[in-house]
Scaffold this active site. Structure first.
Site, mmCIF file in Angstrom:
data_model
loop_
_atom_site.group_PDB
_atom_site.id
_atom_site.type_symbol
_atom_site.label_atom_id
_atom_site.label_comp_id
_atom_site.label_asym_id
_atom_site.label_seq_id
_atom_site.Cartn_x
_atom_site.Cartn_y
_atom_site.Cartn_z
ATOM 1 N N VAL A 57 -4.280 -6.490 3.014
ATOM 2 C CA VAL A 57 -4.566 -7.894 3.349
ATOM 3 C C VAL A 57 -6.067 -8.180 3.249
ATOM 4 O O VAL A 57 -6.490 -9.197 2.687
ATOM 5 C CB VAL A 57 -4.071 -8.232 4.782
ATOM 6 C CG1 VAL A 57 -4.493 -9.643 5.178
ATOM 7 C CG2 VAL A 57 -2.554 -8.091 4.886
ATOM 8 N N GLY A 75 -8.448 -2.823 2.711
ATOM 9 C CA GLY A 75 -6.999 -2.632 2.809
ATOM 10 C C GLY A 75 -6.240 -3.673 2.008
ATOM 11 O O GLY A 75 -6.827 -4.465 1.260
ATOM 12 N N TYR A 126 0.331 1.130 18.536
ATOM 13 C CA TYR A 126 0.040 -0.079 17.748
ATOM 14 C C TYR A 126 0.317 -1.337 18.565
ATOM 15 O O TYR A 126 -0.555 -2.187 18.737
ATOM 16 C CB TYR A 126 0.906 -0.044 16.488
ATOM 17 C CG TYR A 126 0.663 -1.168 15.508
ATOM 18 C CD1 TYR A 126 -0.456 -1.173 14.684
ATOM 19 C CD2 TYR A 126 1.575 -2.217 15.388
ATOM 20 C CE1 TYR A 126 -0.664 -2.205 13.770
ATOM 21 C CE2 TYR A 126 1.379 -3.241 14.474
ATOM 22 C CZ TYR A 126 0.261 -3.232 13.663
ATOM 23 O OH TYR A 126 0.051 -4.250 12.750
HETATM 24 P P1 NAD Z 1 -3.964 -1.685 5.599
HETATM 25 O O1 NAD Z 1 -3.656 -0.356 6.185
HETATM 26 O O2 NAD Z 1 -3.811 -1.865 4.134
HETATM 27 O O3 NAD Z 1 -5.412 -2.179 6.012
HETATM 28 C C1 NAD Z 1 -6.070 -1.778 7.166
HETATM 29 C C2 NAD Z 1 -7.491 -1.420 6.791
HETATM 30 O O4 NAD Z 1 -8.203 -1.039 7.977
HETATM 31 C C3 NAD Z 1 -7.569 -0.238 5.831
HETATM 32 O O5 NAD Z 1 -8.413 -0.534 4.770
HETATM 33 C C4 NAD Z 1 -8.138 0.894 6.700
HETATM 34 O O6 NAD Z 1 -8.863 1.853 5.958
HETATM 35 C C5 NAD Z 1 -8.975 0.128 7.690
HETATM 36 N N1 NAD Z 1 -9.209 0.826 8.948
HETATM 37 C C6 NAD Z 1 -8.298 1.476 9.742
HETATM 38 N N2 NAD Z 1 -8.892 1.983 10.815
HETATM 39 C C7 NAD Z 1 -10.222 1.656 10.729
HETATM 40 C C8 NAD Z 1 -11.347 1.901 11.531
HETATM 41 N N3 NAD Z 1 -11.264 2.609 12.684
HETATM 42 N N4 NAD Z 1 -12.555 1.430 11.127
HETATM 43 C C9 NAD Z 1 -12.683 0.739 9.980
HETATM 44 N N5 NAD Z 1 -11.640 0.482 9.165
HETATM 45 C C10 NAD Z 1 -10.418 0.926 9.540
HETATM 46 O O7 NAD Z 1 -3.017 -2.729 6.376
HETATM 47 P P2 NAD Z 1 -2.819 -4.289 6.166
HETATM 48 O O8 NAD Z 1 -1.380 -4.527 5.961
HETATM 49 O O9 NAD Z 1 -3.776 -4.813 5.179
HETATM 50 O O10 NAD Z 1 -3.164 -4.838 7.616
HETATM 51 C C11 NAD Z 1 -4.397 -5.480 7.893
HETATM 52 C C12 NAD Z 1 -4.360 -6.013 9.317
HETATM 53 O O11 NAD Z 1 -3.324 -6.976 9.470
HETATM 54 C C13 NAD Z 1 -4.107 -4.925 10.357
HETATM 55 O O12 NAD Z 1 -4.895 -5.173 11.496
HETATM 56 C C14 NAD Z 1 -2.645 -5.116 10.699
HETATM 57 O O13 NAD Z 1 -2.355 -4.693 12.012
HETATM 58 C C15 NAD Z 1 -2.481 -6.615 10.547
HETATM 59 N N6 NAD Z 1 -1.079 -6.949 10.254
HETATM 60 C C16 NAD Z 1 -0.551 -6.681 9.028
HETATM 61 C C17 NAD Z 1 0.783 -6.964 8.794
HETATM 62 C C18 NAD Z 1 1.418 -6.691 7.460
HETATM 63 O O14 NAD Z 1 2.630 -6.869 7.324
HETATM 64 N N7 NAD Z 1 0.697 -6.297 6.447
HETATM 65 C C19 NAD Z 1 1.582 -7.496 9.813
HETATM 66 C C20 NAD Z 1 0.999 -7.728 11.056
HETATM 67 C C21 NAD Z 1 -0.344 -7.467 11.269
#
Ligand code: NAD
Ligand code: UDP
Length: 310
Positions: A14, A12, A145
């Site tokens: 991050v 993903g 969420y």
């Molecule tokens: P993103 O959607 O780009 O990344 C999430 C990744 O998790 C994706 O690659 C997706 O394919 C994978 N994924 C989802 N469900 C899955 C499963 N059941 N099994 C395996 N892989 C799975 O989002 P992001 O922004 O990179 O967020 C990464 C993490 O950071 C998340 O947990 C999110 O809640 C947390 N977060 C992000 C933010 C932000 O602003 N980006 C803020 C708070 C928390």
């Protein structure tokens, strides 16, 4: 010292930046992802590195590996994505967390959970400090969420107290940067893409709601410091305390892109948190961490990235 590291959600936005940094520092990295919102393009450049491997897998199922560190990021993160299949979002948060905590327990590994400022819901305390318990509606469309992430935090601390698992919880505030999915509907990617395409910038409601936006490199630094800290479970806020209204963000994106797009107002989103600002005193004290990239600079870099891909 080099570690064996599992990054769930590693393909993903991050997660792929985290894999980059870990690989650069000489660790062995297993990137696990079901590619629901992630993309192989995000990790393409890592595939030739012999110390990097990718496993297409769902965290809802138990996973076996020998690891020292686990970063648990697997979860769709943008409101349209996590609301697409809310039950799957809860399963990913809760079953995924259980499976990763079991793996940490089996290996004696340290595990970091990517939690979120959504823990605070529509906050009644401003800025948000870690000691605030939040104001979350358990039956709203965001709850799959918010409550999923809250339950994941509960599991971390129960595994810590009951089994002595070495847990780390970071509460991440809105983060932006390269590799945000084009279609994920988050405000920074939406506004930049709209500005670059000459489309109207869509502000939901009157644009007075606030967020604090953090550049992804600052987040990765904070996550690594947390993983390396001794005797500190958190939870700790990792975010940029600069607070901007959504209208201010839209105007800044127009200025930095030089776009002639207009700003339009669409109906407000139900249960949208009205204000958010990270209190980072704890991160400063325990991790000597604070963000170094302010919004104007981070947006300029992000705009450069999106210019190349649109
Ligand atoms: P993103 O959607 O780009 O990344 C999430 C990744 O998790 C994706 O690659 C997706 O394919 C994978 N994924 C989802 N469900 C899955 C499963 N059941 N099994 C395996 N892989 C799975 O989002 P992001 O922004 O990179 O967020 C990464 C993490 O950071 C998340 O947990 C999110 O809640 C947390 N977060 C992000 C933010 C932000 O602003 N980006 C803020 C708070 C928390
Ligand atoms: N938002 C907006 N226009 C968009 C996308 C989002 O006005 O095209 C608003 C949204 O209603 C919220 C803020 O921007 O008030 C941040 O939304 P995002 O989905 O990026 O993150 P989150 O709501 O999870 O903080």
């Amino acid at each position: 010292m080099s570690k064996k590291v599992l990054v769930t959600g590693g393909a993903g936005f991050v997660g792929s930046h985290l894999c980059d940094r870990l690989a650069r520092e000489g660790h062995d990295v297993i990137c696990l992802d079901n590619l629901f919102t992630g993309s192989l393009m995000n990790i393409e450049h890592l595939r030739s590195n012999p110390r990097f491997s990718f496993v297409e897998y769902d965290v809802q199922k138990p996973f076996v590996a020998e690891v020292d560190w686990i970063f648990n990021l697997a979860c769709p993160a943008s409101p349209p994505h996590y609301q697409h299949d809310p039950v799957a979002t809860v399963r990913t948060n809760v079953l995924g967390m259980l499976n990763m905590l079991d793996l940490a327990k089996k290996n004696g590994a340290r595990i970091l959970q990517a939690s979120t400022s959504e823990i605070y819901g529509d906050p009644l305390v401003h800025p948000q400090v870690e000691s605030y318990w939040g104001n979350v509606n358990p039956i709203s469309r965001r709850a799959c969420y918010d409550e999923g992430k809250r339950c994941a935090e509960t599991l971390c601390f129960d595994y810590h107290r009951e089994f002595g698992v070495d847990v780390r919880v970071v509460r991440i505030f809105n983060t932006y940067g390269s590799r945000m999915a084009k279609d994920d509907g988050r405000v920074v990617s939406n506004f930049i893409l709209q500005a670059l395409r000459g489309e109207d910038l869509t502000v939901y409601g009157d644009g007075s709601y606030t967020r604090s936006f953090q550049y992804v490199d600052d987040l990765i630094e904070g996550m690594l410091r947390m993983m390396q800290a001794e005797n500190f479970t958190g939870p700790v806020n990792i975010g940029n305390p600069g607070e901007f209204t959504i209208l201010e963000l839209a105007q800044l994106v127009l200025e930095l892109t030089g776009s002639t797009s207009k700003i339009i107002h669409l109906p407000a989103v139900e249960h949208d948190p009205k204000q958010r600002k990270a209190d980072i005193a704890l991160a400063k004290e325990k991790l000597s961490w604070e963000p170094t990239i302010q919004l104007r600079e981070g947006l300029t870099k992000t705009i450069e990235y999106f210019r190349k891909i649109v």
